[in-house]
Design a protein around this motif. Structure first.
Motif, PDB file in Angstrom:
ATOM      1  N   ASP A  67     -10.450   2.975   7.406  1.00 38.80           N
ATOM      2  CA  ASP A  67     -10.194   4.747   7.163  1.00 38.80           C
ATOM      3  C   ASP A  67      -8.533   5.107   7.038  1.00 38.80           C
ATOM      4  N   GLU A  68      -8.369   4.798   8.122  1.00 39.29           N
ATOM      5  CA  GLU A  68      -6.876   6.086   8.172  1.00 39.29           C
ATOM      6  C   GLU A  68      -5.669   5.102   8.000  1.00 39.29           C
ATOM      7  N   ILE A  69      -5.863   3.558   7.102  1.00 39.24           N
ATOM      8  CA  ILE A  69      -4.873   3.025   6.139  1.00 39.24           C
ATOM      9  C   ILE A  69      -5.282   3.314   4.797  1.00 39.24           C
ATOM     10  N   LYS A  70      -6.409   3.343   4.351  1.00 38.04           N
ATOM     11  CA  LYS A  70      -6.642   4.189   3.037  1.00 38.04           C
ATOM     12  C   LYS A  70      -6.222   5.741   2.641  1.00 38.04           C
ATOM     13  N   LYS A  71      -5.635   6.724   3.785  1.00 31.62           N
ATOM     14  CA  LYS A  71      -4.836   8.042   3.769  1.00 31.62           C
ATOM     15  C   LYS A  71      -3.647   7.395   3.844  1.00 31.62           C
ATOM     16  N   LYS A  72      -3.225   6.144   4.703  1.00 31.62           N
ATOM     17  CA  LYS A  72      -1.308   6.197   4.456  1.00 31.62           C
ATOM     18  C   LYS A  72      -1.031   4.929   4.029  1.00 31.62           C
ATOM     19  N   SER A  73      -1.761   4.376   3.193  1.00 36.49           N
ATOM     20  CA  SER A  73      -1.428   3.119   2.452  1.00 36.49           C
ATOM     21  C   SER A  73      -0.903   3.508   0.840  1.00 36.49           C
ATOM     22  N   GLN A  74       0.389   3.417   0.359  1.00 31.45           N
ATOM     23  CA  GLN A  74       1.202   2.609  -0.480  1.00 31.45           C
ATOM     24  C   GLN A  74       0.633   3.501  -2.226  1.00 31.45           C
ATOM     25  N   SER A  75      -0.404   2.058  -2.194  1.00 36.97           N
ATOM     26  CA  SER A  75      -1.496   2.086  -3.492  1.00 36.97           C
ATOM     27  C   SER A  75      -2.869   2.362  -2.650  1.00 36.97           C
ATOM     28  N   SER A  76      -4.408   2.907  -3.807  1.00 34.57           N
ATOM     29  CA  SER A  76      -5.278   3.443  -3.386  1.00 34.57           C
ATOM     30  C   SER A  76      -6.005   2.494  -3.279  1.00 34.57           C
ATOM     31  N   TYR A  77      -6.779   2.091  -1.910  1.00 36.24           N
ATOM     32  CA  TYR A  77      -7.636   0.819  -1.641  1.00 36.24           C
ATOM     33  C   TYR A  77      -8.986   1.065  -2.897  1.00 36.24           C
ATOM     34  N   ASP A  78      -9.152   1.989  -2.253  1.00 31.10           N
ATOM     35  CA  ASP A  78     -10.609   2.366  -3.105  1.00 31.10           C
ATOM     36  C   ASP A  78     -10.281   2.309  -4.855  1.00 31.10           C
TER      37      ASP A  78
END
Length: 452
Positions: A67-78
């Protein structure tokens, strides 16, 4: 496999065994290694080491910080991945997580989430070559001998393997630093045998003996022709006679004398069939699945074989700098195959003695970069399956946190303070400990084994 291709495989394997290192190799005093035969006898260990060349991402086994990774990642995981579902133990369901959960529920698997190198973090070392050299040698000194070379010498010194042992060490991957010689000299009869997924016979001369033909076959002109070699039974007989009369060294004579029984032996192993595994059957048309299945056949039918090393040929590499979507399907196939291997061992009654260890050179960072992949990291999963004589399986071990104090390219996971964590060299120490070496840290720069 054609004979010439097998020769290429064998030469690649032998090359890693006999070629000297460019650097001056450190000398290991094996007399300082403590070997406890009672531990070895209790474990009866046989190990398959699966190396994920390229550095596999740890996310398949650890979505706990997603959840934290998704918020801070350069590109969207979802928006990139077709599904990111966290299982009960924090595995990635779409990336083999369901199979991992099944193996944990069956008491077959431990996944150490916090295999993390403080040394490499300080030195900023995340290069493929150096990290593979170190991990496969179990030492930060890249001139040292490989894990299997050390094990060969120790087991030989303690009369566990000798010149009568049949294929004590097997490489299913060709050249590898697991067999790097360092300053050690391994007797030729203990050097690794190179096999492939089809168990093509390294001892066969690719000619049928006269007495192996039926009378009907012998009645046909040209029955002894061989399209690839042209050898015939008379020539084969002459070779054996010449080996005995011309070779002065008794061990060379003995080696030639063993050719036929060894050929028959590996042929019998190759001919064995895998039990019906039902829904857990190995994936079809998969070179990796075939290699793992064949490795289990060798171990189950030959107690002399102690270690087999292999890669994941057929699935693709793990250097997912870009287009990481394929990582998900690769992991699904990989863990499905591991689950099949556990069913295979269960059917053979070998789950207690045979284990499978999975690791790589490093893990990955968790920033999904602009190329939709992950760059080199430092934290990886170390996975152990089977081997219930010496592993008390604990499921998922270790807690991680997300470090996001630097730039987006420094978005990575690391062990949570106070959690169980290990240097990468602890993997080698674990192998040594399983085989009865009570001070494995002597060989691994002071780093001990994981808690079994």
């Amino acid at each position: 496999m054609k004979r010439r291709n097998f020769i290429k495989l064998s030469l690649a394997t032998c090359g890693c065994l006999v070629m000297p290192n460019v650097a001056t190799a450190s000398t290991i005093d094996y007399s300082q290694v403590n070997f406890d035969k009672s531990v070895y006898d209790a474990n009866v260990p046989q190990i398959i080491m699966v190396y994920l060349y390229g550095g596999a991402s740890q996310l398949c086994g650890n979505l706990t910080n997603i959840d934290e990774i998704k918020k801070k990642s350069q590109s969207s995981y979802d928006s990139y991945f077709r599904g990111i579902t966290k299982t009960a133990n924090g595995f990635w369901q779409e990336a083999g997580g369901t199979h991992m959960e099944d193996m944990v529920a069956n008491g077959d698997m431990t996944l150490f989430r916090t295999c993390y190198s403080k040394v490499r973090e300080v030195n900023n070392n995340k290069s493929h070559g150096s990290c593979t050299n170190q991990n496969q040698r179990g030492s930060f000194d890249e001139s040292n001998a490989g894990i299997v070379t050390n094990l060969t010498n120790i087991l030989s010194n303690n009369d566990i393997v000798d010149e009568n042992s049949v294929m004590p060490f097997v490489s299913m991957e060709g050249d590898s630093n697991f067999y790097a010689p360092g300053s050690s000299t391994v007797p030729s009869y203990l050097k690794a045998v190179g096999l492939n997924e089809n168990l093509d016979n390294p001892y066969k001369r690719y000619v049928r003996y006269w007495f192996e033909y039926t009378s009907d076959e012998r009645s046909v002109d040209g029955y002894n022709d061989n399209n690839e070699t042209g050898f015939d039974p008379a020539f084969n007989k002459a070779m054996n006679e010449m080996a005995q009369t011309k070779n002065l060294n008794p061990k060379i004579k003995a080696a030639f004398a063993k050719q036929k029984p060894l050929s028959n032996f590996i042929g019998e192993i190759s001919d064995t069939t895998t039990p019906d595994l039902g829904d857990d059957a190995y994936p079809t048309n998969s070179a990796f699945a075939k290699t793992l299945e064949s490795s289990i056949k060798v171990l189950a039918n030959n107690p002399d074989t102690k270690v087999i090393t292999m890669n994941t040929g057929g699935l693709g590499g793990w250097d997912d700098h870009n287009d990481a979507r394929n990582y998900v399907t690769r992991c699904e196939a990989f863990y499905k195959t591991l689950k099949s291997s556990m069913a295979h061992l269960e059917a053979l009654g070998k789950k207690n003695s045979i284990s499978i260890m999975v690791f790589a050179e490093f893990g990955r960072g968790v920033n999904l970069n602009s190329a939709l992949g992950w760059d080199h990291g430092n934290l990886q999963n170390f996975i152990v399956l089977g081997g219930k004589n010496y592993f008390t399986h604990r499921g998922a071990v270790g807690e991680t946190i997300l470090d996001a104090t630097g730039s987006v390219n420094r978005l990575y996971m690391k062990p949570k303070d106070g959690t169980e964590q290990y240097e990468h060299l602890s993997i080698a120490a674990t192998v040594y400990q399983v085989f009865g070496i009570t001070n494995p840290e002597f060989l691994t720069d002071g780093y001990g084994a994981v808690t079994l």
